[in-house]
Design an enzyme around this catalytic site. Structure first.
Site, mmCIF file in Angstrom:
data_model
loop_
_atom_site.group_PDB
_atom_site.id
_atom_site.type_symbol
_atom_site.label_atom_id
_atom_site.label_comp_id
_atom_site.label_asym_id
_atom_site.label_seq_id
_atom_site.Cartn_x
_atom_site.Cartn_y
_atom_site.Cartn_z
ATOM 1 N N GLU A 140 0.856 -1.199 0.000
ATOM 2 C CA GLU A 140 0.000 0.000 0.000
ATOM 3 C C GLU A 140 0.887 1.241 0.000
ATOM 4 O O GLU A 140 2.091 1.132 0.230
ATOM 5 C CB GLU A 140 -0.900 -0.020 1.245
ATOM 6 N N LYS A 142 2.931 4.580 0.991
ATOM 7 C CA LYS A 142 3.516 5.149 2.201
ATOM 8 C C LYS A 142 3.083 6.608 2.207
ATOM 9 O O LYS A 142 3.605 7.427 1.453
ATOM 10 C CB LYS A 142 5.038 5.026 2.178
ATOM 11 N N CYS A 470 26.386 38.541 -34.410
ATOM 12 C CA CYS A 470 27.333 37.424 -34.364
ATOM 13 C C CYS A 470 26.780 36.132 -34.976
ATOM 14 O O CYS A 470 27.482 35.139 -35.043
ATOM 15 C CB CYS A 470 27.747 37.155 -32.920
HETATM 16 S S1 IVH Z 1 3.352 0.671 8.803
HETATM 17 C C1 IVH Z 1 4.940 -1.113 12.658
HETATM 18 N N1 IVH Z 1 2.164 1.644 6.684
HETATM 19 O O1 IVH Z 1 5.811 5.761 7.737
HETATM 20 C C2 IVH Z 1 4.700 -0.639 11.268
HETATM 21 N N2 IVH Z 1 3.527 3.118 7.935
HETATM 22 O O2 IVH Z 1 8.771 5.076 8.876
HETATM 23 C C3 IVH Z 1 4.500 0.807 11.224
HETATM 24 N N3 IVH Z 1 3.580 5.419 7.089
HETATM 25 O O3 IVH Z 1 5.792 7.369 10.551
HETATM 26 C C4 IVH Z 1 4.358 1.445 9.960
HETATM 27 N N4 IVH Z 1 2.214 5.077 5.374
HETATM 28 O O4 IVH Z 1 3.423 6.791 9.961
HETATM 29 C C5 IVH Z 1 2.981 1.907 7.712
HETATM 30 N N5 IVH Z 1 0.999 2.353 4.804
HETATM 31 C C6 IVH Z 1 1.821 2.622 5.813
HETATM 32 C C7 IVH Z 1 2.363 3.904 6.030
HETATM 33 C C8 IVH Z 1 3.218 4.107 7.101
HETATM 34 C C9 IVH Z 1 2.956 5.970 6.034
HETATM 35 C C10 IVH Z 1 4.488 6.138 7.982
HETATM 36 C C11 IVH Z 1 4.297 5.871 9.439
HETATM 37 C C12 IVH Z 1 5.667 6.088 10.041
HETATM 38 C C13 IVH Z 1 6.581 5.966 8.886
HETATM 39 C C14 IVH Z 1 7.470 4.771 9.100
#
Ligand code: IVH
Length: 712
Positions: A140, A142, A470
């Site tokens: 999914e 990020k 030129c």
């Molecule tokens: S899972 C224990 N899924 O990315 C697993 N994080 O570096 C926790 N984030 O600040 C994360 N989209 O807020 C997960 N689909 C997604 C995400 C996601 C954004 C953010 C999360 C965290 C950072 C992780």
């Protein structure tokens, strides 16, 4: 916190660690450890506190990895306050602090297929699974906003908190309650769940963000820097009424903790990650739906990540990568966590759109009508997969409005297909050695001893060289004349024109049509075959419709559209010699400025002579009924409408379709937005169709429906 000179030296030392700089990498390990720790702490401050990072995530990760490596090789250097021993914090004193039910960890990062393959192999090793067995993953987006943790008890939202330092966050329940996508009640009890903690990300849709900024611009208020900061900042406003105005939304991506009345873990009832997302969806939460996928192996994960890397710009929310999660909950539990991240999940980071680098020098280019364009020469930097070493600065106002100086560290951005550009100078990294960029008064391209003073006319943004002595402008004009949009002479690119120009073979347009192909065949790198190909391309171009020829003459403001409007009215190019001002301006959409420029062009004897020579060399100057541009009549079917084609068309090419639409009065645009009236869909239409449906304001036509509506 940090002085300007601190910041400058921290930045430069970081870059030294990132490059193969011998001086830093040969220092004693203890020195490198101390250095890298200080650098990382600085970059975390820029990222989390200032919301204004100077390194890309990739570069930051590289520094972090160097520090981790030193600590593995020299465990005695590891201390409790090393950046590797904690997650970065953004706590302020303003909200009360709460402890998360389970720590909110980060994610490990990956940047390419190799990283993902390595990760897949390492989980299988950890779980003792045969490397050949396929592991399924849920993938999914990020989301790039602010993370949030929601606690529901007895089906009621009782607490919302920011991530904070991962263990302790800030309590922002009242703010969360104004975010409409966060249900205040949700029927968890039907799953035997008494207490649950959900994790998600708070975001602002890109178009809402743009509208908010447009409104702020109209009100004369400072603009928000980007959607991410506006969302994270929005979560921490003290007044929930103000929070409500930000149009925040929350996507939920994990159900991390769930217990029954007795405190027993009841997560086991959801056997996969995607099943828990489906449950949350049913309970009324906003979860990724279209944008998630169950991938049956790592190759599918790689393909899906690459697909989204391409789709990113068209997506309604800011995303900076994808997240892959082992789908089976049982395997998730077996693989567990490191102190920093879950082993069962990884972020695939998209290539950075922004980077910082040094502005080394400014060079100037002259265009076909004499406009002088300043071009910044940069210390080469990697940006979204390409090396960028020079970017246009457009004109003098661009330089002054951004107060750019030689020696500045600048933030460069390259989004989607957009040409890279300088967003700003990082003025906090200045040390006083930067020097102003002084726009030249005299033509800087001019290679003769006769200085030509530049002029800037009326509302124009560009300085122009009005009297080229030129030949530099002649060269630019020929390059344009033969280019794809103009006479479209295949195989006669910029470098070839430059070569012919240096040889003295082409000095004006007419020369293009009297090349000596026998001589050309002797030229190094050419040969008989290339010479024959070029001859064929030139012969073909001679037969072009006259609107192309008009456009290729490089008359200031004489664009493609006006060329067609005028070509539609004449039978022979030379007729324009006798046209009066009103003959032009009575044509709708032909303005006084271009009218005057065309009249001026046809008053210059050498131009008339050149056109005469071109005609005698076989260049078509006569209008045919077949080629006569069809100008949309007032009241044409699509008059005043905007249109966009998407998917594969079966009955016509994309270009042909666009021309037909234009002839029926429509204007072609390139993106689905509120400004789009009609979307014509071919086979396999994807995100554009989806977006148009979501907007609900766009008329959607099939290719056949479109063809049936146009009369040409
Ligand atoms: S899972 C224990 N899924 O990315 C697993 N994080 O570096 C926790 N984030 O600040 C994360 N989209 O807020 C997960 N689909 C997604 C995400 C996601 C954004 C953010 C999360 C965290 C950072 C992780």
């Amino acid at each position: 916190m940090y002085t300007q000179s601190d910041q400058k030296s921290l930045y430069e030392r970081s870059k030294a660690y990132l490059q193969a700089d011998h001086a830093v990498h040969t220092q004693a390990p203890a020195q490198q450890h101390a250095d890298l720790s200080a650098l990382i702490i600085y970059h975390e401050w820029r990222y989390y506190i200032q919301n204004d990072p100077v390194l890309s995530d990739y570069e930051y990760d590289q520094l972090f990895k160097q520090l981790e490596k030193i600590e593995t090789e020299h465990p005695e250097l590891l201390n409790a306050d090393s950046p590797t021993q904690r997650v970065s914090a953004d706590l302020t004193e303003e909200f009360s602090q709460v402890e998360h039910l389970t720590p909110m960890l980060s994610l490990a990062n990956s940047y390419n297929a190799e990283d993902l393959n390595d990760w897949d192999a390492s989980i299988k090793r950890f779980l003792n699974i045969d490397p050949e067995t396929e592991l399924a993953y849920g993938v999914e987006p990020k989301f790039d906003g602010g993370s949030i943790a929601l606690v529901y008890e007895n089906d009621v939202l009782v607490r919302a908190a920011t991530r904070g330092n991962g263990v302790i966050g800030e309590e922002i329940t009242n703010n969360a309650k104004v975010i409409r996508s966060i249900p205040l009640k949700a029927a968890f009890s039907q799953y035997g769940i008494h207490r649950v903690e959900l994790r998600g990300e708070v975001l602002i849709r890109k178009d809402i963000f743009e509208k908010m900024n447009a409104k702020r611009a109209a009100e004369g208020v400072t603009l928000f820097a980007n959607a991410r900061n506006t969302a994270t900042g929005g979560l921490r406003i003290k007044d929930p009424k103000e929070v409500a105005k930000r149009g925040l939304e929350a996507f939920i991506y994990t159900l991390g903790y769930a217990v029954d009345k007795e405190g027993n873990n009841v997560l086991g009832q959801f056997s996969t990650h995607l099943e828990s997302l489906e449950t949350l969806e049913k309970l009324g939460f906003k979860v990724p739906v279209q944008e998630r996928k169950l991938c049956k192996n790592i190759q599918e994960v790689i393909d899906f990540c690459n697909y989204w890397q391409q789709q990113r710009e068209g997506y309604a929310y800011e995303i900076d990568g994808m997240v892959a999660k082992v789908n089976s909950r049982e395997l998730q539990e077996r693989s567990g966590f490191t102190s920093h991240h879950p082993r069962w999940a990884i972020a695939f980071k998209f290539q950075a759109k922004q980077a910082t680098t040094k502005l080394l020098n400014v060079e100037y280019q002259v265009g076909k009508i004499g406009s002088i364009t300043p071009v910044a020469k940069l210390d080469p930097v990697q940006l979204a997969g390409v090396t960028v070493s020079s970017v246009s600065l457009h004109n003098e106002d661009f330089i002054t409005s951004r107060d750019l100086r030689l020696g500045d560290t600048v933030l460069v951005e390259r989004a989607g297909d957009v040409i890279p550009y300088i967003v700003k100078a990082m003025d906090e990294l200045r040390d006083g050695s930067e020097t102003p960029i002084v726009f030249p008064q005299f033509c800087p391209v001019n290679s003769t001893d006769i200085p030509v003073e530049l002029v800037r006319e009326g509302e124009e943004a560009a300085w122009r060289c009005p009297n080229c002595v030129c030949g530099a402008q002649d060269l630019q004009r020929i390059i344009f004349h033969v280019s794809k949009d103009a006479m479209d002479i295949d195989g006669m690119g910029k470098q070839i024109v430059e070569r012919f120009y240096e040889l003295g073979w082409v000095t004006n347009f007419a020369d293009v049509y009297r090349l000596d192909y026998a001589q050309l065949a002797q030229l190094e790198g050419f040969g008989p075959k290339s010479a024959a190909n070029l001859e064929a391309a030139i012969e073909k171009a001679k037969k072009n419709p006259i609107h192309r020829l008009l456009y290729s003459l490089c008359i200031h403001h004489f664009g493609k559209k006006v060329s067609k409007l005028i070509a539609a009215e004449i039978n022979h190019v030379m007729e324009l010699k006798d046209w009066q001002f009103e003959d032009f301006t009575k044509i709708k959409d032909v303005g006084p400025v271009v009218a005057k420029n065309i009249i001026d062009f046809f008053q210059v004897w050498t131009n008339i002579e050149m056109l005469g020579e071109m005609e005698s060399l076989g260049v078509n100057m006569t209008q045919t009924e077949e080629d006569r541009p069809k100008v949309a009549a007032e009241g044409a079917v699509f008059s005043g409408k905007t249109i966009l084609f998407t998917g594969t068309l079966n009955k016509m090419g994309r270009k042909e379709a666009q021309e037909k639409a234009e002839a029926a009065g429509a204007k072609n645009i390139s993106a689905v937005s509120k400004n789009l009236d009609i979307l014509v869909v071919g086979d396999e239409a994807g995100s554009k169709l989806k977006k148009a449906r979501e907007l609900g304001t766009v008329t959607i036509l099939t290719e056949d429906e479109f063809l049936a509506m146009i009369t040409f």
